[in-house]
Scaffold this motif. Structure first.
Motif, PDB file in Angstrom:
ATOM      1  N   ILE A 560      48.935  62.246  -1.783  1.00  0.00           N
ATOM      2  CA  ILE A 560      49.077  60.804  -1.559  1.00  0.00           C
ATOM      3  C   ILE A 560      48.375  60.451  -0.245  1.00  0.00           C
ATOM      4  N   LYS A 561      47.496  59.483  -0.332  1.00  0.00           N
ATOM      5  CA  LYS A 561      46.686  59.110   0.833  1.00  0.00           C
ATOM      6  C   LYS A 561      46.783  57.598   1.028  1.00  0.00           C
ATOM      7  N   PHE A 562      47.100  57.167   2.281  1.00  0.00           N
ATOM      8  CA  PHE A 562      47.217  55.752   2.610  1.00  0.00           C
ATOM      9  C   PHE A 562      45.950  55.273   3.326  1.00  0.00           C
ATOM     10  N   PHE A 563      45.669  53.992   3.168  1.00  0.00           N
ATOM     11  CA  PHE A 563      44.497  53.432   3.841  1.00  0.00           C
ATOM     12  C   PHE A 563      44.773  52.000   4.266  1.00  0.00           C
ATOM     13  N   TYR A 564      44.016  51.508   5.235  1.00  0.00           N
ATOM     14  CA  TYR A 564      44.072  50.122   5.681  1.00  0.00           C
ATOM     15  C   TYR A 564      42.885  49.368   5.093  1.00  0.00           C
ATOM     16  N   PRO A 565      43.029  48.135   4.813  1.00  0.00           N
ATOM     17  CA  PRO A 565      41.892  47.335   4.325  1.00  0.00           C
ATOM     18  C   PRO A 565      40.735  47.369   5.323  1.00  0.00           C
ATOM     19  N   GLY A 566      39.532  47.540   4.796  1.00  0.00           N
ATOM     20  CA  GLY A 566      38.343  47.576   5.640  1.00  0.00           C
ATOM     21  C   GLY A 566      37.976  48.956   6.143  1.00  0.00           C
ATOM     22  N   ASN A 567      38.864  49.942   5.939  1.00  0.00           N
ATOM     23  CA  ASN A 567      38.580  51.310   6.383  1.00  0.00           C
ATOM     24  C   ASN A 567      37.603  52.010   5.447  1.00  0.00           C
ATOM     25  N   ASN A 587      41.395  55.963 -12.024  1.00  0.00           N
ATOM     26  CA  ASN A 587      42.204  55.304 -13.061  1.00  0.00           C
ATOM     27  C   ASN A 587      41.618  55.528 -14.456  1.00  0.00           C
ATOM     28  N   GLY A 588      41.133  56.766 -14.685  1.00  0.00           N
ATOM     29  CA  GLY A 588      40.627  57.137 -16.009  1.00  0.00           C
ATOM     30  C   GLY A 588      39.189  56.764 -16.272  1.00  0.00           C
ATOM     31  N   HIS A 589      38.486  56.138 -15.321  1.00  0.00           N
ATOM     32  CA  HIS A 589      37.090  55.732 -15.521  1.00  0.00           C
ATOM     33  C   HIS A 589      36.172  56.504 -14.578  1.00  0.00           C
ATOM     34  N   PRO A 590      34.978  56.887 -15.045  1.00  0.00           N
ATOM     35  CA  PRO A 590      34.043  57.618 -14.171  1.00  0.00           C
ATOM     36  C   PRO A 590      33.643  56.779 -12.960  1.00  0.00           C
ATOM     37  N   VAL A 591      33.513  57.439 -11.832  1.00  0.00           N
ATOM     38  CA  VAL A 591      33.086  56.767 -10.601  1.00  0.00           C
ATOM     39  C   VAL A 591      31.564  56.739 -10.567  1.00  0.00           C
ATOM     40  N   GLU A 592      31.003  55.570 -10.380  1.00  0.00           N
ATOM     41  CA  GLU A 592      29.555  55.420 -10.264  1.00  0.00           C
ATOM     42  C   GLU A 592      29.208  55.028  -8.835  1.00  0.00           C
ATOM     43  N   ALA A 614      42.894  50.864  -4.511  1.00  0.00           N
ATOM     44  CA  ALA A 614      44.061  51.735  -4.659  1.00  0.00           C
ATOM     45  C   ALA A 614      44.152  52.210  -6.102  1.00  0.00           C
ATOM     46  N   GLY A 615      44.643  53.447  -6.276  1.00  0.00           N
ATOM     47  CA  GLY A 615      44.771  53.957  -7.632  1.00  0.00           C
ATOM     48  C   GLY A 615      44.783  55.458  -7.694  1.00  0.00           C
ATOM     49  N   HIS A 616      44.541  55.961  -8.909  1.00  0.00           N
ATOM     50  CA  HIS A 616      44.652  57.389  -9.215  1.00  0.00           C
ATOM     51  C   HIS A 616      43.239  57.982  -9.281  1.00  0.00           C
ATOM     52  N   TYR A 617      42.901  58.859  -8.334  1.00  0.00           N
ATOM     53  CA  TYR A 617      41.571  59.475  -8.265  1.00  0.00           C
ATOM     54  C   TYR A 617      41.665  60.951  -8.659  1.00  0.00           C
ATOM     55  N   ILE A 618      40.795  61.372  -9.551  1.00  0.00           N
ATOM     56  CA  ILE A 618      40.763  62.771  -9.994  1.00  0.00           C
ATOM     57  C   ILE A 618      39.344  63.303  -9.830  1.00  0.00           C
ATOM     58  N   CYS A 619      39.229  64.453  -9.192  1.00  0.00           N
ATOM     59  CA  CYS A 619      37.947  65.160  -9.096  1.00  0.00           C
ATOM     60  C   CYS A 619      38.050  66.442  -9.909  1.00  0.00           C
ATOM     61  N   ILE A 632      37.234  74.121 -13.910  1.00  0.00           N
ATOM     62  CA  ILE A 632      37.740  75.291 -13.194  1.00  0.00           C
ATOM     63  C   ILE A 632      38.707  74.923 -12.082  1.00  0.00           C
ATOM     64  N   GLN A 633      38.673  73.678 -11.616  1.00  0.00           N
ATOM     65  CA  GLN A 633      39.688  73.252 -10.674  1.00  0.00           C
ATOM     66  C   GLN A 633      39.661  71.732 -10.562  1.00  0.00           C
ATOM     67  N   THR A 634      40.783  71.183 -10.103  1.00  0.00           N
ATOM     68  CA  THR A 634      40.937  69.734 -10.029  1.00  0.00           C
ATOM     69  C   THR A 634      41.594  69.345  -8.714  1.00  0.00           C
ATOM     70  N   ALA A 635      41.129  68.229  -8.166  1.00  0.00           N
ATOM     71  CA  ALA A 635      41.781  67.637  -6.994  1.00  0.00           C
ATOM     72  C   ALA A 635      42.250  66.243  -7.392  1.00  0.00           C
ATOM     73  N   THR A 636      43.527  65.942  -7.129  1.00  0.00           N
ATOM     74  CA  THR A 636      44.109  64.662  -7.527  1.00  0.00           C
ATOM     75  C   THR A 636      44.610  63.909  -6.292  1.00  0.00           C
ATOM     76  N   TYR A 637      44.230  62.643  -6.203  1.00  0.00           N
ATOM     77  CA  TYR A 637      44.643  61.807  -5.075  1.00  0.00           C
ATOM     78  C   TYR A 637      45.300  60.527  -5.606  1.00  0.00           C
ATOM     79  N   GLU A 638      46.383  60.130  -4.954  1.00  0.00           N
ATOM     80  CA  GLU A 638      46.989  58.830  -5.196  1.00  0.00           C
ATOM     81  C   GLU A 638      46.708  57.987  -3.951  1.00  0.00           C
ATOM     82  N   LEU A 639      45.806  57.028  -4.102  1.00  0.00           N
ATOM     83  CA  LEU A 639      45.357  56.222  -2.970  1.00  0.00           C
ATOM     84  C   LEU A 639      46.181  54.938  -2.914  1.00  0.00           C
TER      85      LEU A 639
END
Length: 720
Positions: A560-567, A587-592, A614-619, A632-639
């Motif tokens: 879980i990662k927090f952020f401020y607007p504009g950062n 959020n289930g969509h490829p990042v472009e 903000a949302g669910h990021y998966i690498c 082979i491996q996954t990194a998951t972030y909740e922003l």
């Protein structure tokens, strides 16, 4: 024009530019020596760790360097058991210097020959400041000692420490290939120690050679033809069969017979069995032949199963490819025992070597004494007729080249040049046997590679030395399962496998390392040779396909990662291997990549983040094996957007801490300024002038007066 014509007519060594060739050039993993469980040995003031002799019978590695020989523990080379110095005496060094050589580099004693004698002693030779010298050495009771039985090493050991050479000790006799004079203009292949015999000194035998390696093959054992053992010599030399006006180098393999005694009249004390052939390693889309740099003899069974592994590099520095080619002993024997010879003819005022159509004398020129020769009463080479000897003296070169197995290289790689090679054999989980290549490079690393059904994969690259330190030598001990390497600055040791650094089932299986498999019981990557046969059913290994479908699913932890607007928000995702591709989804969509998202190396950057980001990021790190994609491996972030209410509650405490910190800084600055002002004021008033205070008490009245004042003040204080 002639040079271009030669290139056009080269034949199998030159391939068309349209030929397609897969380059298996990327190691799956790149690891450090420390992570692989390796060890580094170096002694202060000692350089050029480039000669090694494995004494597995004594449990030591004999390591030859410049002016020093070490005996190191074979299991852990950082444990030095013994050492002996062998340095150049001043008179020899002065003579070397007077003859125009460099004192710091050339006029030293570089150990170049290390061989085990039949009686257990060792034969050692060094360049000895361009005065090659040999001696006998023993390792007994933990002590390494030279016998001080020094004798001339000319023809056995090179004069120049930076010149190519090769040697083998067989049945107490030393076979050597080197330059035999101070100027480095005369070369020879010799046999010494109990009777000398050598190549003839005509250029058709050796022409500006650079010797690479020498191997003994016991072809006389269980041979139905009654043939003799052979000594094979690998080298590069200026080609004599092509354009005489342009120097073109080619690789060669030559051989002599162990029982060769030379001729009686013709070729007296010269080899009667010296033959050579071109050694091809055809790399597509290249015009000039590649040159051999090192060779390893691998014999899984008796002598007729032997295979030579050679590493090749281009003779033009602008090309960045290296190759590994293999040659079967039977193919080499075929060229020498049944092939046609080349002969010299005169064409338009210059000589040219062409295929000889002359009748071949009997016994066959260059052949060893075998059952057929003995039946004709030719019992040794001393009995051979002059016609046979004269033929081989004038025609030592075979017309046919030795081609690699499968007519192509086993491996072609772009990058740092290959310098050395050793090959180990290991048994996989299913009982199949695989040859594992360890290839040294000019960038100080070793590549670990295996060929599966024609596909060569580089399992990993282990960095042994700094990138500027090439690997000069590789040696393999199957007894302790260790690899040893030497460079100019150090020697290292590493295990043949380090299964523990594969962190997941997917990673372990996709590595396709024959030494390793994933144990479902212990949930770890384990060494196959350490397993009990009854546990094999619980271990996963897929070498030919790299199929990890049997691996259990693993959930990745969420951050879980927090952020401020504009950062700017940075999300890290390490690829699981050099072959993996990183893919990001939000959020289930490829990042472009756009003005919001930017992908840099292993990071996803969110520029000027807003609440909508903000949302669910998966690498996911995706690797392809045999056309199948595997995660082979996954990194998951909740922003999440930082809660301003919670943030404001903590704000007074943060502000208070910041105020205290600033106040402390101000106090330190003020005290520093006061102290500086006091020093300046003291100097200005002359209470303690700097020049006066450097003398004795009697000569510094200003300091004395000031000390008297301080003394008076002290007495007044004591009275009060």
């Amino acid at each position: 024009m002639l040079f271009l014509l030669i290139l056009f007519c080269w034949g199998p060594a030159i391939l068309t530019f349209g030929q397609v060739w897969p380059l298996y050039g990327t190691p799956r993993k790149t690891v450090t020596l420390s992570s692989y469980g390796g060890h580094v040995f170096q002694e202060e003031g000692v350089w050029n760790y480039s000669t090694m002799l494995l004494r597995e019978d004594m449990g030591v590695l004999i390591l030859g360097a410049r002016g020093t020989i070490f005996a190191l523990d074979l299991n852990k080379i950082i444990h030095k058991k013994a050492m002996v110095k062998w340095e150049v005496i001043p008179s020899t060094q002065e003579n070397c210097l007077m003859r125009g050589k460099n004192l710091e580099t050339e006029c030293q004693n570089y150990i170049r020959i290390l061989h085990k004698m039949p009686d257990g002693r060792m034969y050692v030779c060094g360049t000895n400041a361009f005065n090659p010298t040999c001696d006998y050495m023993s390792y007994t009771d933990g002590n390494l000692s030279l016998e001080n039985n020094q004798h001339e090493g000319r023809g056995k050991c090179p004069f120049d420490p930076f010149q190519g050479y090769a040697s083998e000790l067989v049945d107490g006799k030393l076979y050597s290939a080197t330059y035999i004079n101070f100027l480095g203009s005369e070369s020879a292949v010799m046999r010494s120690l109990n009777g000398n015999i050598r190549t003839d000194d005509i250029s058709s035998w050796l022409r500006d050679p650079s010797f690479v390696g020498m191997k003994h093959v016991a072809e006389g054992e269980e041979n139905p033809e009654g043939d003799d053992d052979k000594i094979y010599i690998f080298f590069n030399e200026a080609a004599m069969e092509y354009d005489p006006y342009n120097k073109l180098d080619v690789s060669r393999v030559a051989r002599v017979c162990k029982g060769d005694l030379g001729g009686l009249l013709a070729l007296a004390r010269k080899w009667t069995t010296f033959l050579k052939a071109r050694l091809d390693c055809p790399v597509p889309q290249t015009r000039l032949p590649f040159l051999i740099q090192d060779v390893f003899l691998f014999c899984p069974g008796n002598w007729n199963t032997c295979v030579f592994y050679g590493v090749f590099t281009p003779q033009m520095s602008m090309l960045q490819y290296s190759a590994v080619c293999t040659y079967k002993i039977q193919d080499i024997r075929e060229v020498f025992s049944k092939g046609k010879f080349k002969t010299v003819v005169n064409v338009d005022s210059f000589t040219k070597w062409v295929k000889s159509e002359e009748d071949i004398p009997d016994p066959r020129p260059g052949a060893c004494i075998n059952n057929d020769a003995r039946q004709k009463e030719f019992l040794t080479s001393l009995n051979l007729p002059v016609k046979t000897l004269q033929f081989v003296r004038d025609r030592p070169l075979m017309d046919q080249a030795v081609e690699p197995s499968s007519q192509q290289p086993l491996l072609v790689k772009k990058g740092a040049a290959f310098t050395s090679i050793v090959v180990a054999s290991t048994t996989a989980l299913d009982g199949s046997i695989h040859q594992v290549m360890f290839i040294g490079t000019a960038s100080g690393s070793v590549l670990k590679a295996v060929n599966y059904n024609g596909e060569t994969v580089i399992i990993e690259e282990v960095q042994l030395f700094a990138h500027s330190e090439p690997v000069k030598i590789l040696r393999l001990s199957t007894t302790v399962g260790q690899l040893y390497a030497g460079s100019e600055v150090a020697a290292v040791q590493m295990p043949l496998s380090a299964c523990g650094h594969y962190t997941s089932c997917m990673d372990c299986v996709l590595a396709r390392d024959p030494y390793c498999g994933w144990d479902l019981i212990s949930n770890s990557c384990v060494a196959i040779n350490s397993l009990h046969p009854n546990t094999h059913s619980q271990v996963i290994q897929s070498l030919r396909d790299g199929n990890p479908s049997r691996c259990p699913a693993v959930e990745s932890p969420k951050t879980i990662k927090f952020f401020y607007p504009g950062n700017v928000v940075s999300l890290l995702c390490e690829p699981g291997s050099n072959l993996a591709q990183v893919q990001w989804h939000v959020n289930g969509h490829p990042v472009e990549q756009n003005n919001v998202y930017e992908i840099q190396h292993n990071r996803l950057l969110l520029l000027n983040a807003t609440e909508s980001n903000a949302g669910h990021y998966i690498c996911t790190s995706v690797e392809t094996s045999k056309g199948e994609d595997y995660i082979i491996q996954t990194a998951t972030y909740e922003l999440k957007l930082q809660d301003l209410v919670e943030d404001s509650l903590g704000q007074p405490l943060v502000q208070e801490q910041q105020k205290i910190f600033i106040a402390l800084i101000v106090i330190v600055i003020l005290l520093t300024l006061v102290l500086l002002a006091l020093v300046v004021w003291t100097l200005y008033k002359g209470y303690c002038a700097i020049p006066s205070c450097s003398n004795s008490i009697e000569e510094r009245p200003q300091c004395s007066n000031m000390m008297q004042k301080w003394g008076s003040i002290e007495r007044v204080q004591q009275m009060n």
